[in-house]
Write a protein that holds these residues in place. Structure first.
Motif, PDB file in Angstrom:
ATOM      1  N   SER A   7     -19.406   4.456   3.327  1.00 45.42           N
ATOM      2  CA  SER A   7     -19.369   3.237   2.540  1.00 45.42           C
ATOM      3  C   SER A   7     -19.116   2.032   3.421  1.00 45.42           C
ATOM      4  O   SER A   7     -19.457   0.931   3.076  1.00 45.42           O
ATOM      5  CB  SER A   7     -18.320   3.347   1.454  1.00 45.42           C
ATOM      6  OG  SER A   7     -17.053   3.485   2.028  1.00 45.42           O
ATOM      7  N   ARG A  11     -21.431  -1.859   5.357  1.00 43.62           N
ATOM      8  CA  ARG A  11     -20.909  -3.020   4.657  1.00 43.62           C
ATOM      9  C   ARG A  11     -19.735  -3.668   5.376  1.00 43.62           C
ATOM     10  O   ARG A  11     -19.538  -4.853   5.303  1.00 43.62           O
ATOM     11  CB  ARG A  11     -20.465  -2.616   3.255  1.00 43.62           C
ATOM     12  CG  ARG A  11     -21.621  -2.206   2.388  1.00 43.62           C
ATOM     13  CD  ARG A  11     -21.190  -1.991   0.983  1.00 43.62           C
ATOM     14  NE  ARG A  11     -20.428  -0.784   0.827  1.00 43.62           N
ATOM     15  CZ  ARG A  11     -19.435  -0.657  -0.030  1.00 43.62           C
ATOM     16  NH1 ARG A  11     -19.100  -1.653  -0.770  1.00 43.62           N
ATOM     17  NH2 ARG A  11     -18.782   0.457  -0.134  1.00 43.62           N
ATOM     18  N   LYS A 437      -7.777   5.502 -10.944  1.00 39.78           N
ATOM     19  CA  LYS A 437      -9.207   5.183 -10.930  1.00 39.78           C
ATOM     20  C   LYS A 437      -9.840   5.724 -12.200  1.00 39.78           C
ATOM     21  O   LYS A 437      -9.800   6.913 -12.479  1.00 39.78           O
ATOM     22  CB  LYS A 437      -9.873   5.821  -9.704  1.00 39.78           C
ATOM     23  CG  LYS A 437     -11.297   5.374  -9.520  1.00 39.78           C
ATOM     24  CD  LYS A 437     -11.946   6.028  -8.319  1.00 39.78           C
ATOM     25  CE  LYS A 437     -11.427   5.468  -7.034  1.00 39.78           C
ATOM     26  NZ  LYS A 437     -12.257   5.907  -5.879  1.00 39.78           N
ATOM     27  N   VAL A 466      -5.272   9.450   1.203  1.00 40.85           N
ATOM     28  CA  VAL A 466      -4.435   9.065   0.077  1.00 40.85           C
ATOM     29  C   VAL A 466      -4.265  10.289  -0.811  1.00 40.85           C
ATOM     30  O   VAL A 466      -5.225  10.973  -1.140  1.00 40.85           O
ATOM     31  CB  VAL A 466      -5.092   7.914  -0.713  1.00 40.85           C
ATOM     32  CG1 VAL A 466      -4.232   7.542  -1.899  1.00 40.85           C
ATOM     33  CG2 VAL A 466      -5.295   6.717   0.179  1.00 40.85           C
ATOM     34  N   TYR A 484      -4.024   8.351  -7.845  1.00 40.84           N
ATOM     35  CA  TYR A 484      -3.646   8.456  -6.432  1.00 40.84           C
ATOM     36  C   TYR A 484      -2.307   7.800  -6.177  1.00 40.84           C
ATOM     37  O   TYR A 484      -1.892   6.921  -6.936  1.00 40.84           O
ATOM     38  CB  TYR A 484      -4.663   7.728  -5.550  1.00 40.84           C
ATOM     39  CG  TYR A 484      -6.040   8.345  -5.547  1.00 40.84           C
ATOM     40  CD1 TYR A 484      -6.306   9.445  -4.760  1.00 40.84           C
ATOM     41  CD2 TYR A 484      -7.046   7.806  -6.324  1.00 40.84           C
ATOM     42  CE1 TYR A 484      -7.568  10.005  -4.743  1.00 40.84           C
ATOM     43  CE2 TYR A 484      -8.303   8.364  -6.313  1.00 40.84           C
ATOM     44  CZ  TYR A 484      -8.563   9.463  -5.525  1.00 40.84           C
ATOM     45  OH  TYR A 484      -9.793  10.024  -5.505  1.00 40.84           O
ATOM     46  N   LEU A 486      -0.155   5.097  -4.681  1.00 39.57           N
ATOM     47  CA  LEU A 486      -0.514   3.692  -4.451  1.00 39.57           C
ATOM     48  C   LEU A 486      -0.303   3.349  -2.983  1.00 39.57           C
ATOM     49  O   LEU A 486       0.743   3.634  -2.419  1.00 39.57           O
ATOM     50  CB  LEU A 486       0.351   2.782  -5.315  1.00 39.57           C
ATOM     51  CG  LEU A 486       0.035   1.300  -5.180  1.00 39.57           C
ATOM     52  CD1 LEU A 486      -1.214   0.939  -5.967  1.00 39.57           C
ATOM     53  CD2 LEU A 486       1.212   0.451  -5.636  1.00 39.57           C
TER      54      LEU A 486
HETATM   55  N1  LIG Z   1      -4.757   4.448  -3.735  1.00 40.94           N
HETATM   56  C1  LIG Z   1      -4.983   3.149  -3.798  1.00 40.94           C
HETATM   57  N2  LIG Z   1      -3.975   2.291  -3.614  1.00 40.94           N
HETATM   58  C2  LIG Z   1      -4.166   0.963  -3.698  1.00 40.94           C
HETATM   59  N3  LIG Z   1      -5.345   0.406  -3.959  1.00 40.94           N
HETATM   60  C3  LIG Z   1      -6.393   1.200  -4.153  1.00 40.94           C
HETATM   61  C4  LIG Z   1      -6.271   2.619  -4.078  1.00 40.94           C
HETATM   62  N4  LIG Z   1      -7.478   3.153  -4.304  1.00 40.94           N
HETATM   63  C5  LIG Z   1      -8.300   2.132  -4.505  1.00 40.94           C
HETATM   64  N5  LIG Z   1      -7.674   0.955  -4.418  1.00 40.94           N
HETATM   65  C6  LIG Z   1      -8.246  -0.372  -4.600  1.00 40.94           C
HETATM   66  O1  LIG Z   1      -9.312  -0.282  -5.502  1.00 40.94           O
HETATM   67  C7  LIG Z   1     -10.508  -0.726  -4.892  1.00 40.94           C
HETATM   68  C8  LIG Z   1     -11.642   0.130  -5.339  1.00 40.94           C
HETATM   69  O2  LIG Z   1     -11.444   1.408  -4.806  1.00 40.94           O
HETATM   70  P1  LIG Z   1     -12.523   2.539  -4.958  1.00 40.94           P
HETATM   71  O3  LIG Z   1     -12.056   3.694  -4.198  1.00 40.94           O
HETATM   72  O4  LIG Z   1     -12.826   2.758  -6.391  1.00 40.94           O
HETATM   73  O5  LIG Z   1     -13.798   1.873  -4.414  1.00 40.94           O
HETATM   74  P2  LIG Z   1     -14.388   1.705  -2.989  1.00 40.94           P
HETATM   75  O6  LIG Z   1     -13.881   2.758  -2.095  1.00 40.94           O
HETATM   76  O7  LIG Z   1     -14.188   0.295  -2.602  1.00 40.94           O
HETATM   77  O8  LIG Z   1     -15.888   1.908  -3.270  1.00 40.94           O
HETATM   78  P3  LIG Z   1     -16.641   3.239  -3.639  1.00 40.94           P
HETATM   79  O9  LIG Z   1     -15.718   4.166  -4.340  1.00 40.94           O
HETATM   80  O10 LIG Z   1     -17.739   2.762  -4.462  1.00 40.94           O
HETATM   81  O11 LIG Z   1     -17.072   3.738  -2.328  1.00 40.94           O
HETATM   82  C9  LIG Z   1     -10.242  -0.631  -3.417  1.00 40.94           C
HETATM   83  O12 LIG Z   1     -10.987  -1.573  -2.729  1.00 40.94           O
HETATM   84  C10 LIG Z   1      -8.784  -0.902  -3.297  1.00 40.94           C
HETATM   85  O13 LIG Z   1      -8.565  -2.274  -3.249  1.00 40.94           O
END
Ligand SMILES: Nc1ncnc2c1ncn2[C@@H]1O[C@H](COP(=O)(O)OP(=O)(O)OP(=O)(O)O)[C@@H](O)[C@H]1O
Length: 635
Positions: A7, A11, A437, A466, A484, A486
């Motif tokens: 990912s 990007r 999520k 995580v 997850y 935080l």
């Molecule tokens: N465990 C976590 N703790 C804190 N913030 C989180 C956590 N997981 C995700 N996030 C926040 O949520 C946003 C989206 O996370 P997510 O994993 O859904 O998407 P991504 O990794 O950015 O994209 P994709 O899953 O499409 O590859 C992240 O950019 C982050 O800011």
């Protein structure tokens, strides 16, 4: 399928090798960055992940002060794309999106033993790793830097930027990606005719100023009993003015792979130095690596790994290993029969299980308890996902609890949004701070897939991952949620590309980019705690890679695999230098150990995403743990 490396590779720049000063002005750097080097392998090995729904890299969520998770459009140019100075070349050609058949990610994720290697893995001097070390750069269309190439510039380029006049080996052009892993396209054939090659890395010790590469290939081919057309040069890099590491594929003339005896013959010709090159061409050589690829054995991995015969085969570096390979084939036959029988039994058992499930489904009000996950202390008011087996290795969380934790998924608790849905911040009833999520997908297939992946994720434990705290799944309401731990302080994206602040408060990329482009400023990136004690040339090489990683255009950035390959090259050079220095020291304790690469013009990358860069003067500071710690896979 989404994982960090993938990912991010298109990007978000991969900026893990920069060690900003301890105290950059007003830029509260995350802990991982105030140290020296963020290990690329920590991300690289996680790059092997193939799990959906989540980002599992802790490194992407830094432990610094909380930042707004606002997403910045990545294509918004943070700073104009400045022309690079000639002495700090970072040129890319826009690279092909797909990787080569034996593309780097496969190498990255298979750190020790690529599955299909034959027994001939031979080393000359420096490398310590015992497997394929092919760079994918060439095959990704990244070759032929036309600016800033310090040691080597393609003579064909005709741009007059070739300070040494050294002629570039005629690398084979990029190929399409139609071959299976470990195979390469056979040129001149119709369609996608792929073969298993022998991969060869030679260190040419005394290349002339203007070597005739065609003659080199002819000499090599004739002495190995091959045709020139069977040899494809795939990559090279300059070690010093007179030393060049060249990597090639040797393709079988007929059939899809070399026989063991052919491979053995090539191996012994090279190891015993029966092959001689005209001293006016390239001089002597060292065999760095010879890897014989052969079609995968039909037997599945568990059987092979249980065979005591097989393990040493991969390790062997002598032709005698070929003989044991034959024995192994005999053993394989028995294994195959065993496997066949096993498969039949498994099939019968599976049919019985499916029948029993179908039978149970037909019964009204099947006991929901059987399908409920082991979940001490939580009761789920929402229906469970039908008869699908729930993962038992993680907590099943009640929807109500998640709802309460996030204040009914209120917009204010949104942390961010990924490709699979929104992520909410919350606190569970036991006080655990979590990121929840909420997946947007639903449907039966989604549930099934989801539960399988939850099962897998919950079994993955790594300090850089995580932790999955629990999950919720309901087929009836098409709700799938992952919970997850935080990770505070915002996302990597925000740190790297977050909103621009006033000078000194820029995001990390904006801060680092101009420094990486100015050779004289590179030292600003060094952790002052090192006290100036680090290998300067290696540092510059790594900076070259970092610079490529922060190219404004995502398409210009190298992939994670390419970065790893490039770092491996750095490591190889370092190791070679170390061993040369050690032997020099033995030979003459008083002699300056600056002989190797002491010309000060050595260039690491003559091709690929990180093209050559003139190093600082090598003052031969003995190697610290700056890179060694991080350059070992699996960390
Ligand atoms: N465990 C976590 N703790 C804190 N913030 C989180 C956590 N997981 C995700 N996030 C926040 O949520 C946003 C989206 O996370 P997510 O994993 O859904 O998407 P991504 O990794 O950015 O994209 P994709 O899953 O499409 O590859 C992240 O950019 C982050 O800011």
């Amino acid at each position: 399928m989404e994982c960090f490396a993938r990912s991010y590779q298109l990007r978000v720049p991969i900026l893990m090798i920069i060690s900003p000063p301890l105290d950059p002005p007003s830029l509260s750097l995350p802990n991982d960055l105030t140290g020296r080097v963020l290990s690329i392998y920590r991300v690289g090995d996680v790059g092997a992940c193939s799990f959906k729904y989540h980002r599992i890299i802790k490194k992407s969520l830094f432990k610094g002060p909380t930042l707004s998770p606002s997403r910045v459009p990545l294509d918004a140019p943070a700073i104009p794309d400045l022309p690079l100075p000639a002495n700090l070349p970072l040129l890319h050609k826009p690279r092909e999106k797909h990787l080569s058949p034996r593309g780097a990610p496969a190498i990255v994720v298979a750190p020790a033993h690529p599955p299909n290697h034959g027994p001939l893995i031979t080393f000359g001097h420096p490398p310590t790793s015992s497997h394929l070390s092919k760079s994918s750069m060439k095959k990704n269309g990244l070759v032929s830097p036309s600016v800033g190439l310090v040691d080597v510039a393609p003579t064909q380029s005709g741009d007059g930027t070739n300070p040494t006049g050294l002629a570039q080996p005629p690398l084979s052009p990029s190929v399409s990606d139609c071959c299976k892993p470990d195979m390469v396209l056979k040129r001149g054939s119709h369609g996608c005719h792929c073969v298993y090659p022998i991969n060869l890395d030679l260190l040419l010790l005394n290349i002339s100023q203007n070597p005739n590469w065609n003659m080199f290939l002819e000499e090599l081919a004739s002495q190995l009993g091959l045709q020139v057309s069977q040899i494809e040069l795939i990559n090279f890099y300059v070690v010093s003015l007179s030393k060049l590491n060249i990597s090639m594929d040797i393709l079988p003339h007929t059939g899809i792979s070399f026989s063991a005896s052919d491979a053995s013959a090539i191996n012994s010709s090279l190891t015993s130095h029966k092959v001689h090159f005209d001293s006016t061409l390239v001089g002597d050589y060292k065999l760095l690596n010879l890897t014989w690829f052969e079609p995968p054995a039909p037997s599945p991995a568990p059987i092979v790994s249980s065979s005591p015969m097989k393990a040493p085969v991969y390790q062997s570096s002598t032709p005698s290993a070929v003989g044991s390979s034959k024995k192994g084939k005999h053993t394989n036959l028995i294994s195959i029969l065993g496997i066949g029988a096993g498969i039949v039994i498994i099939a019968i058992v599976s049919i019985l299980i499916i029948c029993s499930c179908t039978f149970r489904k037909g019964k009204p009000k099947a006991s929901s308890k059987e399908t409920e996950p082991v979940n001490p202390g939580t009761k789920d008011p929402a229906p469970a996902a039908g008869s699908l087996p729930h993962p038992s290795s993680t907590r099943f969380l009640a929807y109500e609890e998640l709802k309460v934790a996030t204040n009914n998924f209120e917009p204010a608790s949104i942390l961010g949004e990924g490709g699979f849905g929104r992520v909410f911040k919350g606190v569970l009833s036991d006080g655990t701070a979590v990121a929840i999520k909420r997946l947007t997908n639903g449907g039966q297939q989604g549930d099934k897939e989801f539960l399988v992946e939850v099962e897998m994720l919950s079994r993955l434990h790594h300090r850089n991952l995580v932790k999955l705290v629990g999950y919720y799944s309901s087929r009836d309401s098409s709700q799938n949620l992952l919970c997850y731990e935080l990770v505070p302080n915002g996302s990597l994206e925000a740190w790297l590309h977050g909103p621009l602040g006033p000078s000194g408060q820029e995001n990390l990329v904006t801060w680092a980019r101009p420094i990486l482009r100015d050779k004289d400023r590179l030292e600003e990136l060094v952790d002052p705690r090192l006290g100036g004690k680090y290998p300067k040339e290696d540092f510059v090489r790594v900076c070259t890679i970092a610079a490529a990683c922060v190219a404004p255009e995502a398409s210009q950035r190298p992939s994670m695999g390419e970065v790893v390959q490039s770092l491996k090259m750095v490591q190889r050079v370092m190791e070679y230098q170390d061993s040369m220095l050690a032997s020099n020291a033995r030979a003459n304790l008083r002699q300056s150990s600056t002989t190797f690469e002491s010309d000060g013009t050595s260039s690491m990358f003559s091709s690929g995403p990180c093209s050559g860069l003139s190093a600082f003067d090598n003052d031969n500071i003995s190697r610290t743990a700056v890179f060694s710690e991080d350059l070992h896979e699996g960390r």
